[in-house]
Design an enzyme around this catalytic site. Structure first.
Site, PDB file in Angstrom:
ATOM      1  N   HIS A 128      -8.559  -6.167  11.935  1.00 14.45           N
ATOM      2  CA  HIS A 128      -8.261  -7.212  12.914  1.00 14.45           C
ATOM      3  C   HIS A 128      -8.424  -6.731  14.357  1.00 14.45           C
ATOM      4  CE1 HIS A 128      -7.195 -10.347  10.105  1.00 14.45           C
ATOM      5  NE2 HIS A 128      -6.509  -9.459   9.400  1.00 14.45           N
ATOM      6  N   LEU A 156       0.822  -1.200   0.000  1.00 16.44           N
ATOM      7  CA  LEU A 156       0.000   0.000   0.000  1.00 16.44           C
ATOM      8  C   LEU A 156       0.859   1.254   0.000  1.00 16.44           C
ATOM      9  CD1 LEU A 156      -2.885  -1.037   2.408  1.00 16.44           C
ATOM     10  CD2 LEU A 156      -2.709  -1.297  -0.071  1.00 16.44           C
ATOM     11  N   TYR A 214      -1.276  -8.756  16.657  1.00 19.25           N
ATOM     12  CA  TYR A 214      -1.273  -7.712  15.629  1.00 19.25           C
ATOM     13  C   TYR A 214      -2.482  -6.795  15.808  1.00 19.25           C
ATOM     14  CZ  TYR A 214      -2.105  -5.643  11.021  1.00 19.25           C
ATOM     15  OH  TYR A 214      -2.366  -4.783   9.998  1.00 19.25           O
ATOM     16  N   ARG A 222     -15.669 -14.537   1.140  1.00 20.60           N
ATOM     17  CA  ARG A 222     -15.359 -13.829   2.387  1.00 20.60           C
ATOM     18  C   ARG A 222     -14.461 -12.633   2.106  1.00 20.60           C
ATOM     19  NH1 ARG A 222     -10.869 -13.534   5.085  1.00 20.60           N
ATOM     20  NH2 ARG A 222     -10.930 -12.752   7.231  1.00 20.60           N
TER      21      ARG A 222
END
Length: 266
Positions: free
Chosen positions: A109, A13, A133, A170
């Site tokens: 997350h 990214l 994380y 998903r």
């Protein structure tokens, strides 16, 4: 000339943002702990070293796009240095240098333990991290709130979802177009008053697991959605007998403690 400090500029990214800033004519200073695969000019800096971050921040920086750090599950020491110490050093260096805007790459997350069968999760719903994380990203979001409330540093925390091409229904429900990502970062850099806000980095996908709360004063919405990809179809049913599809965090929810696994391998 004032410029954007872009951390994590060698990652997937970060590379996309480097290219986008160049096209847009935005001056920026790119940094990472590793050199980029494309050979571009990126300054090598360890964000866990506060003095190095301080030296970056005094180079006429107007805003920070903080995409640096560990981008997946890892051992505690790795995440402590890359995502907790590194993020603290970025905000603290910004405070000392009077830089008043940070765009922070968080992650979905932080809420990965919610079930896929439930109602879409909102940013204000409680944290349910699926990994160390995820915990490290929740720390960064909470830190950004402190630095806004106490020191006036505006921040957009983007809970980035699946930014790569989806490989399953998903993933398609979680898809975040990289064009949407660049437009969101661009908008957050330019909006006159950013304040402190948290948004999911997710495109306009059917059956999405997350929904952004209204931000009428912000004025951004995604321009893409997973249906434009053709396949996989986000409307296809999930096999919730598979634990990786039963919880939003997928495989992250099934991994054990990474330090236990590292000890077992040694």
């Amino acid at each position: 000339m004032p410029k954007i400090l872009l951390t994590g500029a060698s990652g997937q990214l970060g590379t996309r943002l480097r290219q986008w800033f160049a096209v847009r004519g935005r001056p920026f200073l790119a940094t990472d702990i590793v050199a980029p695969a494309d050979g571009a000019a990126v300054e090598l800096v360890d964000l866990a070293n506060g003095a190095e971050v301080d030296r970056l921040m005094i180079r006429d920086i107007s805003a920070v796009v903080h995409f640096g750090g560990m981008a997946s599950e890892a051992g505690w020491q790795t995440l402590l240095e890359a995502n907790i110490m590194g993020t603290y050093n970025v905000f603290e260096a910004a405070r000392k240098a009077a830089v008043t805007r940070v765009i922070f790459a968080s992650s979905y997350h932080v809420q990965g333990m919610y079930p896929t069968s439930g109602e879409p999760v909102a940013p204000e719903d409680p944290y349910r991290p699926d990994s160390l994380y995820g915990v490290s990203k929740a720390f960064g979001e909470t830190l950004s709130r402190l630095y806004f409330d106490k020191f006036g540093i505006e921040c957009l925390a983007i809970r980035i979802c699946a930014a790569s091409h989806p490989s399953s229904p998903r993933d398609a429900r979680l898809w975040f177009s990289q064009d949407d990502m660049t437009s969101l970062v661009d908008h957050a850099l330019d909006v006159p008053v950013l304040g402190h806000r948290t948004m999911f980095g997710i495109s306009d996908n059917p059956h999405a697991f997350f929904r952004n709360s209204p931000h009428a004063d912000f004025g951004w919405s995604p321009g893409h959605g997973a249906l434009e990809l053709g396949t996989p179809d986000p409307r296809a049913p999930l096999d919730t007998a598979d634990p990786r599809q039963r919880l939003i965090g997928g495989a992250f929810t099934q991994w054990g403690h990474p330090d236990d696994e590292a000890s077992a391998r040694s």
